[in-house]
Design a protein around this motif. Structure first.
Motif, PDB file in Angstrom:
ATOM      1  N   LYS A  39      34.394 -13.737  97.840  1.00  0.00           N
ATOM      2  CA  LYS A  39      33.226 -13.532  98.705  1.00  0.00           C
ATOM      3  C   LYS A  39      33.400 -12.698  99.967  1.00  0.00           C
ATOM      4  O   LYS A  39      32.613 -11.717 100.335  1.00  0.00           O
ATOM      5  N   HIS A  40      34.850 -12.612 100.538  1.00  0.00           N
ATOM      6  CA  HIS A  40      34.991 -11.780 101.689  1.00  0.00           C
ATOM      7  C   HIS A  40      35.332 -10.500 101.413  1.00  0.00           C
ATOM      8  O   HIS A  40      35.205  -9.682 102.372  1.00  0.00           O
ATOM      9  N   GLU A  41      35.592 -10.199 100.436  1.00  0.00           N
ATOM     10  CA  GLU A  41      36.400  -8.871 100.064  1.00  0.00           C
ATOM     11  C   GLU A  41      35.160  -8.169  99.516  1.00  0.00           C
ATOM     12  O   GLU A  41      34.980  -6.885  99.343  1.00  0.00           O
ATOM     13  N   PHE A  42      34.201  -8.676  98.815  1.00  0.00           N
ATOM     14  CA  PHE A  42      33.086  -7.867  98.136  1.00  0.00           C
ATOM     15  C   PHE A  42      31.645  -8.471  98.434  1.00  0.00           C
ATOM     16  O   PHE A  42      31.357  -9.572  98.596  1.00  0.00           O
ATOM     17  N   ASN A  43      30.642  -7.484  98.770  1.00  0.00           N
ATOM     18  CA  ASN A  43      29.406  -7.717  99.040  1.00  0.00           C
ATOM     19  C   ASN A  43      28.475  -7.971  97.568  1.00  0.00           C
ATOM     20  O   ASN A  43      27.730  -7.077  97.431  1.00  0.00           O
ATOM     21  N   ILE A  44      28.741  -9.158  97.072  1.00  0.00           N
ATOM     22  CA  ILE A  44      28.276  -9.385  95.679  1.00  0.00           C
ATOM     23  C   ILE A  44      28.032 -10.932  95.700  1.00  0.00           C
ATOM     24  O   ILE A  44      28.894 -11.519  96.137  1.00  0.00           O
ATOM     25  N   PRO A  45      26.857 -11.211  94.923  1.00  0.00           N
ATOM     26  CA  PRO A  45      26.817 -12.763  94.681  1.00  0.00           C
ATOM     27  C   PRO A  45      28.103 -13.232  93.839  1.00  0.00           C
ATOM     28  O   PRO A  45      28.393 -12.514  92.977  1.00  0.00           O
ATOM     29  N   VAL A  46      28.419 -14.363  94.071  1.00  0.00           N
ATOM     30  CA  VAL A  46      29.741 -15.047  93.697  1.00  0.00           C
ATOM     31  C   VAL A  46      29.484 -16.539  92.966  1.00  0.00           C
ATOM     32  O   VAL A  46      28.632 -17.051  93.651  1.00  0.00           O
ATOM     33  N   ALA A  47      29.585 -16.482  91.689  1.00  0.00           N
ATOM     34  CA  ALA A  47      29.543 -17.842  90.954  1.00  0.00           C
ATOM     35  C   ALA A  47      30.644 -18.474  90.674  1.00  0.00           C
ATOM     36  O   ALA A  47      31.820 -17.928  90.684  1.00  0.00           O
ATOM     37  N   ALA A  48      30.836 -19.767  90.758  1.00  0.00           N
ATOM     38  CA  ALA A  48      32.100 -20.522  90.465  1.00  0.00           C
ATOM     39  C   ALA A  48      31.723 -21.681  89.369  1.00  0.00           C
ATOM     40  O   ALA A  48      30.872 -22.195  89.403  1.00  0.00           O
ATOM     41  N   TYR A  49      32.702 -21.757  88.299  1.00  0.00           N
ATOM     42  CA  TYR A  49      32.412 -22.661  87.370  1.00  0.00           C
ATOM     43  C   TYR A  49      33.103 -23.721  87.457  1.00  0.00           C
ATOM     44  O   TYR A  49      34.488 -23.912  87.427  1.00  0.00           O
ATOM     45  N   ASN A  50      32.512 -24.958  87.996  1.00  0.00           N
ATOM     46  CA  ASN A  50      33.125 -26.363  87.962  1.00  0.00           C
ATOM     47  C   ASN A  50      33.338 -26.799  86.542  1.00  0.00           C
ATOM     48  O   ASN A  50      32.343 -27.451  86.220  1.00  0.00           O
ATOM     49  N   VAL A  51      34.523 -26.441  85.845  1.00  0.00           N
ATOM     50  CA  VAL A  51      34.651 -26.544  84.357  1.00  0.00           C
ATOM     51  C   VAL A  51      35.099 -28.206  83.931  1.00  0.00           C
ATOM     52  O   VAL A  51      34.867 -29.210  84.893  1.00  0.00           O
ATOM     53  N   SER A  52      34.946 -28.327  82.858  1.00  0.00           N
ATOM     54  CA  SER A  52      34.919 -29.473  82.085  1.00  0.00           C
ATOM     55  C   SER A  52      35.927 -30.571  82.535  1.00  0.00           C
ATOM     56  O   SER A  52      35.700 -31.812  82.483  1.00  0.00           O
ATOM     57  N   GLY A  53      37.319 -29.998  82.641  1.00  0.00           N
ATOM     58  CA  GLY A  53      38.264 -30.967  82.778  1.00  0.00           C
ATOM     59  C   GLY A  53      38.168 -31.426  84.441  1.00  0.00           C
ATOM     60  O   GLY A  53      38.345 -32.491  84.746  1.00  0.00           O
ATOM     61  N   GLU A  54      37.587 -30.532  85.262  1.00  0.00           N
ATOM     62  CA  GLU A  54      37.347 -30.874  86.850  1.00  0.00           C
ATOM     63  C   GLU A  54      36.219 -32.107  86.594  1.00  0.00           C
ATOM     64  O   GLU A  54      36.292 -33.196  87.482  1.00  0.00           O
ATOM     65  N   PHE A  55      35.096 -31.787  85.800  1.00  0.00           N
ATOM     66  CA  PHE A  55      34.037 -32.778  85.800  1.00  0.00           C
ATOM     67  C   PHE A  55      34.604 -34.249  85.264  1.00  0.00           C
ATOM     68  O   PHE A  55      34.504 -35.247  85.870  1.00  0.00           O
ATOM     69  N   SER A  56      35.512 -33.807  84.012  1.00  0.00           N
ATOM     70  CA  SER A  56      35.766 -35.419  83.388  1.00  0.00           C
ATOM     71  C   SER A  56      36.795 -36.044  84.221  1.00  0.00           C
ATOM     72  O   SER A  56      36.966 -37.327  84.145  1.00  0.00           O
ATOM     73  N   MET A  57      37.467 -35.316  85.269  1.00  0.00           N
ATOM     74  CA  MET A  57      38.465 -36.368  85.914  1.00  0.00           C
ATOM     75  C   MET A  57      37.791 -37.039  86.944  1.00  0.00           C
ATOM     76  O   MET A  57      38.195 -38.159  87.153  1.00  0.00           O
ATOM     77  N   VAL A  58      36.712 -36.713  87.479  1.00  0.00           N
ATOM     78  CA  VAL A  58      35.924 -37.428  88.381  1.00  0.00           C
ATOM     79  C   VAL A  58      35.262 -38.636  87.528  1.00  0.00           C
ATOM     80  O   VAL A  58      35.327 -39.854  88.076  1.00  0.00           O
ATOM     81  N   LYS A  59      34.823 -38.285  86.427  1.00  0.00           N
ATOM     82  CA  LYS A  59      33.894 -39.667  85.825  1.00  0.00           C
ATOM     83  C   LYS A  59      35.212 -40.603  85.453  1.00  0.00           C
ATOM     84  O   LYS A  59      34.961 -41.932  85.267  1.00  0.00           O
ATOM     85  N   ALA A  60      36.526 -40.073  84.798  1.00  0.00           N
ATOM     86  CA  ALA A  60      37.375 -40.855  84.599  1.00  0.00           C
ATOM     87  C   ALA A  60      37.970 -41.812  85.551  1.00  0.00           C
ATOM     88  O   ALA A  60      38.084 -43.201  85.654  1.00  0.00           O
ATOM     89  N   ALA A  61      38.124 -41.396  86.769  1.00  0.00           N
ATOM     90  CA  ALA A  61      38.263 -42.081  87.855  1.00  0.00           C
ATOM     91  C   ALA A  61      37.328 -43.022  88.296  1.00  0.00           C
ATOM     92  O   ALA A  61      37.508 -43.948  88.954  1.00  0.00           O
ATOM     93  N   GLN A  62      36.105 -42.536  88.158  1.00  0.00           N
ATOM     94  CA  GLN A  62      34.907 -43.378  88.669  1.00  0.00           C
ATOM     95  C   GLN A  62      34.869 -44.572  87.552  1.00  0.00           C
ATOM     96  O   GLN A  62      34.498 -45.765  88.244  1.00  0.00           O
TER      97      GLN A  62
END
Length: 329
Positions: free
Chosen positions: A265-288
Motif C-alpha cells: 500500500k505504501h509503495e504503490f498508488n493502487i487499490p490493495v486487496a487482502a485475502y483472509n484465507v480459509s485456514g485463518e477463518f477456521s482457526m477462529v471458528k475452532a477456538a470459538q
C-alpha cells in the motif's frame, strides 16, 4: 503529596473515556463495502454440502448459490468471489473455458436475479485439472507459457458470461499482460483485473482445498507460489503486475503477511486487496467452538488489523457475519 505538577500535560486517555469521541478519532474504519465473500458452486440442484473444515460454509448448487447471494446482498455484502467445482476435469483445465462451465452458469443465474451483485471470478486451473495443479504439466512441473493460454481463454469465457471482474490466482509469470491482451482483443477492455500478485505457498490453504477439491495429486505449489520467507520478492511481483495492467493487486494470505500488505500500500498508488484465507477463518471458528476466545470480537479485530495494514478490500469467509455486526452498530 500531589503528583500533578510532575505529570505531563498530554494525557492520551482523554480521548478514550467516551465512545463518541473514540469513534471520532478512530484511524481505521471498516465497512461492508470493503468485503468480498468467496463462494463455492457445484453441479446439481438443491445441493448444500457443508464444508466440515469451514463451519458455516457450503458447496452450493447454482439454485442454492443464488439464494445465498440474496442473503448476502440483504446483509450488505454486494460482491462475491466464485470458485467452481466442475462435473468433470481434464489435464489442462480447458473445462473451465466452456460456455456452460459451472461458474459461467452461476454467473448468468445470479445476474438474472441480482443484476447489481458484483461478481468476481477466480481464474485458475487447480479446481479443473485432474492433477490439482494450477496449469498444464510438462516434464513433471507446471509449464508457464502454455498455461497462460488456458487462463486467458477462461477469463474471456467468464467475461462473456457476465462477470464484473476477473481475478487470476495462478501465479504464472506474465499472466496479467496475456490476459489483458486477450480481454481487450475480445472487446472487454472495461473488464478490471484483480491480480493475486503476492500469493504465498502457505499452509493456511488446507480447508480451501477441501472446499474446492483442489489439492495437488503430487508435489506442492512451491515452484510457482511465493516463498513465505520473502517480502522484497512480493514487491517485485506487485510491480510487475501493475506494469502489465492489473487494476487491483492482492496479498494472500492476510494475517501472516500484514507487513507485505503495508509495504504494498505504501509503495504503490493502487487499490490493495487482502485475502483472509480459509485456514485463518477456521482457526477462529475452532477456538470459538472451544470457548477459548470471543469469536466475534477476535473476528472484528482481525478485520480491523487487515484494514489498518493498508488493505482497501478484504476477501473473507467472515464477510456476512462482519456485515451483520456492522449493521447493528
Amino acid at each position: 503529596m500531589s503528583l500533578r505538577p510532575l505529570f505531563p500535560q498530554t494525557r492520551l486517555r482523554r480521548l478514550r473515556y467516551n465512545k463518541v469521541v473514540r469513534n471520532m478519532v478512530a484511524e481505521t474504519s471498516l465497512s461492508a463495502d470493503d468485503l468480498i465473500m468467496p463462494l463455492f458452486v457445484c453441479p446439481g440442484e438443491k445441493v448444500k454440502n457443508p464444508i466440515k473444515s469451514m463451519p458455516g460454509n457450503d458447496q452450493l448448487s447454482v439454485d442454492m448459490l443464488v439464494e445465498k447471494c440474496k442473503e448476502l446482498y440483504t446483509a450488505g455484502v454486494k460482491s462475491v468471489l466464485l470458485f467452481g467445482i466442475p462435473e468433470s476435469k481434464d489435464e489442462d483445465g480447458t473445462v473451465a473455458t466452456h460456455e456452460h462451465g459451472i461458474v459461467q452458469k452461476a454467473t448468468r443465474a445470479i445476474k438474472e436475479v441480482l443484476p447489481d451483485m458484483y461478481i468476481i471470478a477466480d481464474i485458475c486451473n487447480c479446481e479443473y485439472t485432474t492433477h490439482g495443479h494450477c496449469g498444464t504439466i510438462i516434464d513433471g512441473d507446471v509449464d508457464n507459457d502454455s498455461t497462460l493460454v488456458t487462463l486467458s481463454a477462461q477469463a474471456v469465457s467468464l467475461a462473456e458470461a457476465g462477470v464484473d471482474m476477473v481475478a487470476p490466482s495462478d501465479m504464472m509469470d506474465g499472466r496479467i499482460a496475456h490476459m489483458r491482451s486477450a480481454l481487450d482483443e475480445n472487446c472487454f477492455e472495461k473488464m478490471p483485473i484483480m491480480a493475486y500478485s503476492a500469493k504465498y505457498a502457505s499452509g493456511f490453504y488446507g480447508p480451501f482445498r477441501d472446499a474446492a477439491d483442489s489439492a495437488p495429486q503430487f508435489g506442492d505449489r512451491s515452484t510457482y507460489q511465493m516463498d513465505p520467507r520473502n517480502s522484497d520478492e512480493a514487491i517485485r511481483e506487485v510491480e510487475m503486475d501493475i506494469a502489465e495492467g492489473a487494476d487491483i493487486v492482492m496479498v494472500k494470505p492476510a494475517l501472516s503477511y500484514l507487513d507485505v500488505i503495508y509495504r504494498t500500500k505504501h509503495e504503490f498508488n493502487i487499490p490493495v486487496a487482502a485475502y483472509n484465507v480459509s485456514g485463518e477463518f477456521s482457526m477462529v471458528k475452532a477456538a470459538q467452538e472451544r470457548d477459548w476466545i470471543d469469536g466475534n470480537r477476535v473476528m472484528m479485530e482481525i478485520m480491523t488489523s487487515i484494514k489498518r495494514a493498508g488493505a482497501d478490500i478484504i476477501i473473507t469467509y467472515h464477510a456476512q457475519e462482519v456485515a451483520e455486526i456492522l449493521n447493528k452498530r
